[in-house]
Design a protein around this motif. Structure first.
Motif, mmCIF file in Angstrom:
data_model
loop_
_atom_site.group_PDB
_atom_site.id
_atom_site.type_symbol
_atom_site.label_atom_id
_atom_site.label_comp_id
_atom_site.label_asym_id
_atom_site.label_seq_id
_atom_site.Cartn_x
_atom_site.Cartn_y
_atom_site.Cartn_z
ATOM 1 N N LYS A 49 3.402 0.254 -2.903
ATOM 2 C CA LYS A 49 3.223 1.556 -3.579
ATOM 3 C C LYS A 49 2.610 2.548 -2.583
ATOM 4 O O LYS A 49 2.970 3.715 -2.532
ATOM 5 C CB LYS A 49 2.342 1.381 -4.827
ATOM 6 C CG LYS A 49 2.239 2.616 -5.697
ATOM 7 C CD LYS A 49 1.133 3.546 -5.292
ATOM 8 C CE LYS A 49 1.031 4.721 -6.241
ATOM 9 N NZ LYS A 49 0.097 5.745 -5.767
ATOM 10 N N GLY A 50 1.677 2.035 -1.775
ATOM 11 C CA GLY A 50 1.066 2.882 -0.750
ATOM 12 C C GLY A 50 2.104 3.343 0.270
ATOM 13 O O GLY A 50 2.098 4.493 0.698
ATOM 14 N N LEU A 61 -9.044 0.339 3.158
ATOM 15 C CA LEU A 61 -9.364 -0.816 2.312
ATOM 16 C C LEU A 61 -10.155 -1.874 3.058
ATOM 17 O O LEU A 61 -11.048 -2.500 2.500
ATOM 18 C CB LEU A 61 -8.067 -1.441 1.768
ATOM 19 C CG LEU A 61 -7.363 -0.655 0.666
ATOM 20 C CD1 LEU A 61 -5.953 -1.187 0.441
ATOM 21 C CD2 LEU A 61 -8.156 -0.718 -0.634
ATOM 22 N N THR A 63 1.190 -3.179 -4.964
ATOM 23 C CA THR A 63 0.268 -2.063 -4.689
ATOM 24 C C THR A 63 0.364 -1.644 -3.221
ATOM 25 O O THR A 63 0.338 -0.448 -2.899
ATOM 26 C CB THR A 63 -1.178 -2.494 -5.007
ATOM 27 O OG1 THR A 63 -1.153 -3.239 -6.213
ATOM 28 C CG2 THR A 63 -2.088 -1.309 -5.142
ATOM 29 N N ARG A 79 -0.484 -8.168 -5.071
ATOM 30 C CA ARG A 79 -0.977 -7.281 -4.023
ATOM 31 C C ARG A 79 0.193 -6.534 -3.364
ATOM 32 O O ARG A 79 0.084 -5.353 -3.055
ATOM 33 C CB ARG A 79 -1.773 -8.106 -2.986
ATOM 34 C CG ARG A 79 -2.202 -7.330 -1.766
ATOM 35 C CD ARG A 79 -3.032 -6.085 -2.095
ATOM 36 N NE ARG A 79 -2.979 -5.146 -0.979
ATOM 37 C CZ ARG A 79 -3.076 -3.830 -1.081
ATOM 38 N NH1 ARG A 79 -3.287 -3.258 -2.265
ATOM 39 N NH2 ARG A 79 -2.984 -3.065 -0.022
ATOM 40 N N ALA A 124 -3.969 3.343 4.320
ATOM 41 C CA ALA A 124 -4.529 2.662 3.144
ATOM 42 C C ALA A 124 -5.224 1.364 3.565
ATOM 43 O O ALA A 124 -6.367 1.110 3.173
ATOM 44 C CB ALA A 124 -3.423 2.368 2.131
ATOM 45 N N LEU A 125 -4.550 0.562 4.402
ATOM 46 C CA LEU A 125 -5.136 -0.723 4.805
ATOM 47 C C LEU A 125 -6.387 -0.517 5.650
ATOM 48 O O LEU A 125 -7.343 -1.287 5.566
ATOM 49 C CB LEU A 125 -4.116 -1.572 5.575
ATOM 50 C CG LEU A 125 -2.907 -2.058 4.781
ATOM 51 C CD1 LEU A 125 -2.073 -3.016 5.613
ATOM 52 C CD2 LEU A 125 -3.334 -2.738 3.486
HETATM 53 C C1 MEV Z 1 -2.943 4.430 -3.890
HETATM 54 O O1 MEV Z 1 -2.040 5.434 -4.266
HETATM 55 C C2 MEV Z 1 -2.311 3.516 -2.870
HETATM 56 C C3 MEV Z 1 -3.147 2.306 -2.475
HETATM 57 O O2 MEV Z 1 -3.531 1.573 -3.639
HETATM 58 C C4 MEV Z 1 -2.279 1.464 -1.584
HETATM 59 C C5 MEV Z 1 -2.874 0.128 -1.228
HETATM 60 O O3 MEV Z 1 -3.662 -0.440 -2.016
HETATM 61 O O4 MEV Z 1 -2.488 -0.397 -0.169
HETATM 62 C C6 MEV Z 1 -4.409 2.718 -1.800
#
Ligand code: MEV
Length: 438
Positions: A280-281, A384, A277, A274, A380-381
Motif C-alpha cells: 500500500k505504501g 518504520l 500494508t 504485512r 516508509a520503511l
Molecule cells: C501509509 O499510507 C503507508 C504505510 O503504512 C506503508 C507501510 O507501512 O509500509 C506507512
C-alpha cells in the motif's frame, strides 16, 4: 422513504442538485452551497469536467503536490503527485534527496506487452477448432487493419494471437489470447476494438465452416476485453550504495540501518498481512503519479496486486539485500501506462503534469512512476524501522487541526514548537490552542 427517480440524467445540473437536496439532504442550503462552491467560474473548463462523466454535480478536488530532486537514470525530475494523504509528498521528496546524494535511482522497462482476450464457448472437436484458427489467423489480422494501421505506423500493433484451451477448468471454454504493443498509449480502446472485431470474424467463420457440425458452428463469444493483468509489461526500479553510506547521523550505523531495513522487507516477503500494508505504501507513490498523469489507477492497482500474488501467495513488491558490501533495494512491477490519448490531451492539469515530466514516452513514465513507488516504500520503511511512522504523521495531523481552526502563522509556529516536546492528540492540540488564545 425516497422514491426511485426516472430520467435523472436528463435533468440539468441545478435540477439534479435540487432533487438531491430535497430527497437526501433535507433541503440543506449550505450543502448546496458546498456543491456550488467547487464549480469553476471558467465556463469552458467547467463544461469540460462536467462532460468527463455522467450526472456531474460538482468537482472533487485533490491536492496536486510536487516532489522535486528525483534523480532517475542520471536526469533530474520533479514528480507531480495527486494525493490526499498527508506526508506522502514529503516522504517522496525526502527519499529523493536521500538517494540523489547516493547516485540516484535507476529504472528500466523490461518489456511492455499488453494483453486482451476473446472468451468463447465451443462444443466439439478441438483439432477442428485449431485448424480453423490456423486458417483464419491472416483473416483476423486483415479484419483489424483499419484499426491497427495508425498504431503500426507508430511501430506498434498486434504482436501475436494464440488459441488457448481452457476446458480443463471450465467446460467448453476457449480463448483467443492476444498480445499488443500500444506504444505510448494506454491502448484500452484500441485493444477492445481489435478484440471485438476478432470475435465477430471468429463467430462468422465458425458459422460458415463446411467442416463444422451444427454444434461446432454454434461457437458462442461470451466477451471480448483487455486484461489489466500485464505480467509482461514490467518495469524495474532500483537503488544501491555501499552499506556504510546509508548512515545519515551518529544515531545508527549504515550496517544497523541496512540490517533492520532488510529484515522489514523479509517480513513483507513472507507475511501477507504485512505485505498488503507494505505494498500500500508503494502504491501511495505510484497512484499519485498515475492519477496526476491521467492514467487509470484502478487498472494499475488491480494488475499490481495480482502480480504480487503471482506465485500463489501475496508478497512484497520490493526486495533488498547486501551483496559485497553494497546495499541493493529494488522492485519489478507491471505498469501499463500511456502518455497519449485518453485524458492526457483533455485534462489541463494532466497535460501540465506531463509537461512537468518533460513529455515522457510511456516507457519513461513507467520508469518514473515505478521510482515514485520504490521511493515511497523506502521512506516508509526508513521511518518504520527508525523513528516510527507517527512522528511524521502527527506533525501533519497537527497542521490539519490548526488549519481547521484557522490558526494564524504565529499560532502555528508556537504550536509546532510546543508539540516538539509534547504528544500530539486532537484533544491536546485543541486544549493548547485554547490556552494560547485565551
Ligand atoms: C501509509 O499510507 C503507508 C504505510 O503504512 C506503508 C507501510 O507501512 O509500509 C506507512
Amino acid at each position: 422513504m425516497t422514491k426511485p427517480v426516472n430520467g435523472f440524467s436528463k435533468l440539468t445540473k441545478p435540477e439534479k442538485i435540487e432533487w438531491l437536496a430535497k430527497n437526501y439532504l433535507s433541503d440543506n442550503q449550505s450543502a448546496i452551497s458546498v456543491l456550488k462552491q467547487y464549480w469553476n467560474d471558467d465556463e469552458d473548463l467547467q463544461k469540460l469536467h462536467d462532460e468527463f462523466i455522467e450526472n456531474t454535480v460538482t468537482n472533487f478536488y485533490l491536492p496536486l503536490g510536487l516532489a522535486p530532486n528525483f534523480l532517475i537514470n542520471g536526469k533530474y525530475h520533479v514528480l507531480p503527485m495527486a494525493i490526499e494523504e498527508s506526508s506522502v509528498v514529503a516522504a517522496a521528496s525526502k527519499a529523493a534527496k536521500f538517494w540523489n546524494e547516493r547516485g540516484g535511482f535507476k529504472a528500466t522497462v523490461l518489456n511492455h506487452k499488453k494483453i486482451g482476450q476473446v472468451h468463447f464457448l465451443f462444443q466439439g472437436d478441438f483439432s477442428k477448432l485449431e485448424q480453423l484458427f490456423t486458417n483464419i489467423e491472416p483473416k483476423l489480422r486483415e479484419a483489424v487493419k483499419p484499426i491497427t494501421r495508425n498504431m503500426e505506423k507508430r511501430g506498434g500493433g498486434i504482436l501475436d494471437i494464440k488459441l488457448i484451451d481452457k476446458t480443463s477448468e471450465l467446460e467448453n471454454y476457449y480463448q483467443l489470447f492476444v498480445n499488443f504493443d500500444t506504444r505510448d498509449s494506454m491502448g484500452a480502446n484500441f485493444i477492445n476494438s481489435c478484440l471485438e472485431k476478432f470475435a465477430e470474424v471468429l463467430q462468422e467463420e465458425a458459422r460458415n465452416n463446411p467442416d463444422f457440425t451444427d454444434e461446432e458452428k454454434d461457437l458462442e463469444v461470451i466477451m471480448s476485453i483487455l486484461s489489466n493483468y500485464v505480467p509482461e509489461c514490467i518495469v524495474r526500479a532500483e537503488v544501491s550504495c555501499p552499506v556504510e553510506n546509508l548512515a545519515e547521523n551518529q544515531e545508527m550505523s549504515g550496517e544497523e540501518f541496512a540490517r533492520k531495513f532488510i529484515q522489514a522487507v523479509r517480513i513483507a516477503e513472507i507475511e501477507p498481512y504485512r505485505a498488503v500494508t507494505h505494498n500500500k505504501g508503494v502504491m501511495n507513490g505510484i497512484d499519485a503519479v498515475v492519477l496526476s498523469t491521467g492514467n487509470d489507477f484502478r487498472a494499475v492497482e488491480a494488475g499490481v496486486h495480482a502480480y504480487a500474488s503471482r506465485n500463489g501467495k501475496y508478497t512484497s513488491l520490493t526486495h533488498a539485500e547486501i551483496e559485497d558490501g553494497i546495499f541493493k533495494f529494488w522492485m519489478e512491477i507491471p505498469l501499463a501506462l500511456g502518455t497519449v490519448g485518453g485524458l492526457t490531451s483533455l485534462h489541463p492539469l494532466v497535460k501540465l503534469a506531463l509537461d512537468i515530466l518533460q513529455r515522457p514516452s510511456a516507457k519513461e513514465l513507467m520508469e518514473i512512476t515505478a521510482v515514485a513507488g520504490l521511493a515511497q516504500n523506502f521512506a516508509a520503511l526508513r521511518s518504520l524501522t527508525t523513528t516510527g511512522i507517527q512522528q511524521g504523521h502527527m506533525k501533519m495531523h497537527l497542521m490539519n487541526i490548526l488549519n481547521q481552526n484557522q490558526a494564524t502563522a504565529e499560532e502555528k509556529e508556537q504550536m509546532v514548537e510546543f508539540f516538539t516536546h509534547h504528544t500530539i492528540t486532537h484533544s491536546s492540540v485543541m486544549e493548547q490552542l485554547e490556552k494560547m488564545r485565551s
